[in-house]
Design a protein around this motif. Structure first.
Motif, mmCIF file in Angstrom:
data_model
loop_
_atom_site.group_PDB
_atom_site.id
_atom_site.type_symbol
_atom_site.label_atom_id
_atom_site.label_comp_id
_atom_site.label_asym_id
_atom_site.label_seq_id
_atom_site.Cartn_x
_atom_site.Cartn_y
_atom_site.Cartn_z
ATOM 1 N N GLY A 141 -10.126 -0.152 5.814
ATOM 2 C CA GLY A 141 -11.429 -0.588 5.325
ATOM 3 C C GLY A 141 -11.468 -0.679 3.810
ATOM 4 O O GLY A 141 -12.395 -1.225 3.236
ATOM 5 N N LYS A 142 -10.445 -0.146 3.145
ATOM 6 C CA LYS A 142 -10.410 -0.182 1.675
ATOM 7 C C LYS A 142 -9.440 -1.245 1.143
ATOM 8 O O LYS A 142 -9.254 -1.352 -0.075
ATOM 9 N N GLU A 143 -8.846 -2.023 2.050
ATOM 10 C CA GLU A 143 -7.810 -2.979 1.635
ATOM 11 C C GLU A 143 -8.241 -3.885 0.496
ATOM 12 O O GLU A 143 -7.478 -4.204 -0.395
ATOM 13 N N ARG A 144 -9.492 -4.340 0.570
ATOM 14 C CA ARG A 144 -9.936 -5.321 -0.407
ATOM 15 C C ARG A 144 -10.534 -4.689 -1.662
ATOM 16 O O ARG A 144 -10.854 -5.386 -2.612
ATOM 17 N N SER A 145 -10.691 -3.388 -1.639
ATOM 18 C CA SER A 145 -11.252 -2.716 -2.816
ATOM 19 C C SER A 145 -10.294 -2.832 -3.990
ATOM 20 O O SER A 145 -9.076 -2.943 -3.815
ATOM 21 N N MET A 146 -10.864 -2.766 -5.187
ATOM 22 C CA MET A 146 -10.050 -2.683 -6.384
ATOM 23 C C MET A 146 -9.887 -1.189 -6.713
ATOM 24 O O MET A 146 -10.765 -0.381 -6.388
ATOM 25 N N PRO A 147 -8.782 -0.816 -7.351
ATOM 26 C CA PRO A 147 -8.557 0.607 -7.622
ATOM 27 C C PRO A 147 -9.747 1.292 -8.295
ATOM 28 O O PRO A 147 -10.083 2.429 -7.955
ATOM 29 N N GLY A 148 -10.401 0.591 -9.227
ATOM 30 C CA GLY A 148 -11.528 1.182 -9.944
ATOM 31 C C GLY A 148 -12.714 1.530 -9.059
ATOM 32 O O GLY A 148 -13.594 2.290 -9.474
ATOM 33 N N GLU A 149 -12.719 0.981 -7.851
ATOM 34 C CA GLU A 149 -13.827 1.269 -6.932
ATOM 35 C C GLU A 149 -13.533 2.452 -6.023
ATOM 36 O O GLU A 149 -14.342 2.789 -5.164
ATOM 37 N N LEU A 150 -12.349 3.044 -6.191
ATOM 38 C CA LEU A 150 -11.962 4.156 -5.317
ATOM 39 C C LEU A 150 -12.145 5.491 -6.024
ATOM 40 O O LEU A 150 -12.107 5.567 -7.250
ATOM 41 N N SER A 151 -12.281 6.533 -5.216
ATOM 42 C CA SER A 151 -12.302 7.878 -5.784
ATOM 43 C C SER A 151 -10.888 8.231 -6.255
ATOM 44 O O SER A 151 -9.914 7.553 -5.886
ATOM 45 N N GLY A 152 -10.802 9.289 -7.037
ATOM 46 C CA GLY A 152 -9.489 9.729 -7.519
ATOM 47 C C GLY A 152 -8.524 10.006 -6.373
ATOM 48 O O GLY A 152 -7.363 9.604 -6.415
ATOM 49 N N GLY A 153 -9.025 10.680 -5.355
ATOM 50 C CA GLY A 153 -8.173 11.030 -4.210
ATOM 51 C C GLY A 153 -7.711 9.802 -3.456
ATOM 52 O O GLY A 153 -6.565 9.726 -3.003
ATOM 53 N N GLU A 154 -8.621 8.836 -3.334
ATOM 54 C CA GLU A 154 -8.234 7.598 -2.650
ATOM 55 C C GLU A 154 -7.169 6.862 -3.454
ATOM 56 O O GLU A 154 -6.200 6.345 -2.900
ATOM 57 N N GLN A 155 -7.335 6.838 -4.766
ATOM 58 C CA GLN A 155 -6.328 6.172 -5.603
ATOM 59 C C GLN A 155 -4.966 6.847 -5.459
ATOM 60 O O GLN A 155 -3.937 6.181 -5.384
ATOM 61 N N GLN A 156 -4.977 8.167 -5.425
ATOM 62 C CA GLN A 156 -3.709 8.889 -5.290
ATOM 63 C C GLN A 156 -3.050 8.561 -3.957
ATOM 64 O O GLN A 156 -1.827 8.432 -3.871
ATOM 65 N N ARG A 157 -3.863 8.425 -2.912
ATOM 66 C CA ARG A 157 -3.286 8.117 -1.603
ATOM 67 C C ARG A 157 -2.737 6.690 -1.572
ATOM 68 O O ARG A 157 -1.712 6.424 -0.956
ATOM 69 N N VAL A 158 -3.436 5.778 -2.254
ATOM 70 C CA VAL A 158 -2.917 4.404 -2.335
ATOM 71 C C VAL A 158 -1.573 4.414 -3.076
ATOM 72 O O VAL A 158 -0.621 3.735 -2.695
ATOM 73 N N ALA A 159 -1.499 5.232 -4.127
ATOM 74 C CA ALA A 159 -0.244 5.324 -4.885
ATOM 75 C C ALA A 159 0.888 5.857 -4.007
ATOM 76 O O ALA A 159 2.027 5.399 -4.094
ATOM 77 N N LEU A 160 0.567 6.805 -3.141
ATOM 78 C CA LEU A 160 1.577 7.320 -2.216
ATOM 79 C C LEU A 160 1.995 6.234 -1.227
ATOM 80 O O LEU A 160 3.184 6.069 -0.943
ATOM 81 N N ALA A 161 1.012 5.497 -0.728
ATOM 82 C CA ALA A 161 1.326 4.406 0.205
ATOM 83 C C ALA A 161 2.257 3.404 -0.467
ATOM 84 O O ALA A 161 3.243 2.953 0.125
ATOM 85 N N ARG A 162 1.966 3.101 -1.704
ATOM 86 C CA ARG A 162 2.799 2.140 -2.432
ATOM 87 C C ARG A 162 4.220 2.678 -2.623
ATOM 88 O O ARG A 162 5.201 1.946 -2.499
ATOM 89 N N ALA A 163 4.331 3.973 -2.890
ATOM 90 C CA ALA A 163 5.656 4.561 -3.094
ATOM 91 C C ALA A 163 6.458 4.607 -1.794
ATOM 92 O O ALA A 163 7.682 4.639 -1.820
ATOM 93 N N LEU A 164 5.755 4.611 -0.655
ATOM 94 C CA LEU A 164 6.434 4.793 0.627
ATOM 95 C C LEU A 164 6.614 3.504 1.412
ATOM 96 O O LEU A 164 7.258 3.496 2.460
ATOM 97 N N VAL A 165 6.072 2.407 0.897
ATOM 98 C CA VAL A 165 6.021 1.177 1.701
ATOM 99 C C VAL A 165 7.416 0.643 2.034
ATOM 100 O O VAL A 165 7.622 0.035 3.086
ATOM 101 N N ASN A 166 8.379 0.906 1.190
ATOM 102 C CA ASN A 166 9.751 0.449 1.469
ATOM 103 C C ASN A 166 10.595 1.503 2.181
ATOM 104 O O ASN A 166 11.808 1.374 2.240
#
Ligand code: ATP
Ligand code: MG
Length: 250
Positions: A141-166
């Motif tokens: 549900g957050k796919e289309r959000s921009m990072p600035g619209e997320l909470s700190g914790g959500e941003q950190q989780r997106v960063a983890l997802a990005r680090a793990l995608v490969n």
């Protein structure tokens, strides 16, 4: 661990790094030997300025040591060019930085898919991976959000997802729960534990004793050196005492 896989995921010997900035030279890393077995989860703790981030940057090839060597899966990286390191980071090292984790003008979905696309993964598969990871992190549900619209914790989780995608064999994470409240920290901790259980090798830099307690092994970093290196025992709930202080085996 090392009994099963004689070749460590990561090995460093004699790492030294001095930063030459505006002020006095900062001897950030002063001789570090380190061996991380495949599938091992190592936490690196230590006070601010101890050199933890510098160490992680060296291990990910983002900075070059003044001396010393690093082996990835038994392969010496001494002769790696910047370009070669970039390829290795796309293929086998996922990195979560302490700061500047996300590209602010890309959506959450694009942030997570980008490393996969750069690695040549077909767009359809990159998208499928992204959907799986974000769902797993409770971010659908957050796919289309921009990072600035997320909470700190959500941003950190997106960063983890990005680090793990490969699906990198090695994850280097620098304070992935920095600035998070206890709920956010718990979420990151649960996530790292889950990946660890699936065999993910993790080197995690953190100030947070609770986060460190999820690891197999805790390295205390002090003044650019490893001051202590301890295997943790017991179940995670037992590892942190009532005071929140880590209980380490001698
Ligand atoms: N790019 C740089 N230029 C100059 N000095 C630097 C640079 N990066 C780090 N330092 C210095 O090197 C030392 C170690 O810094 P580092 O960021 O590795 O510490 P850290 O353990 O990650 O600290 P923190 O817990 O606050 O993140 C510090 O004295 C810092 O000021
Ligand atoms: Mg740091």
């Amino acid at each position: 661990m090392s009994e099963h896989h004689p070749t460590p995921a990561l090995r460093a010997e004699g790492l030294v790094k001095t930063h030459h900035g505006e002020g006095a030279p900062a001897r950030a890393v002063r001789g570090v030997d380190l061996c991380v077995a495949r599938g091992e989860f190592v936490a690196v703790t230590g006070p601010s300025g101890a050199g933890k981030s510098t160490l992680l940057h060296l291990l990910g090839g983002l900075q070059r040591p003044d001396s010393g060597s690093i082996w990835l899966d038994g392969e010496c990286t001494d002769s790696y060019s910047e370009a070669r390191w970039a390829v290795e980071r796309r293929r086998r090292i996922g990195i979560v930085f302490q700061f500047f984790n996300l590209v602010s003008n890309l959506s959450v979905a694009d942030n997570v898919e980008l490393p996969a696309l750069l690695a040549g993964v077909p767009p359809k598969r990159a998208r499928a991976e992204r959907e799986t990871l974000l769902a797993e992190l409770g971010l659908d549900g957050k796919e289309r959000s921009m990072p600035g619209e997320l909470s700190g914790g959500e941003q950190q989780r997106v960063a983890l997802a990005r680090a793990l995608v490969n699906h990198p064999p090695l994850l280097l994470a620098d304070e992935p729960a920095g600035s998070l409240d206890s709920r956010g920290t718990r979420e990151v901790m649960r996530l790292l534990s889950r990946f660890h259980q699936r065999g993910q090798t993790i080197v995690l830099v953190t100030h947070d004793a609770r986060l460190a307690s999820a690891a197999d092994r805790v390295i205390s970093f002090f003044d650019g050196r490893i001051a202590d290196d301890a295997e943790l025992t017991g179940t995670p709930s037992r590892r942190v005492g009532a005071s929140g202080v880590l209980e380490l085996r001698d």
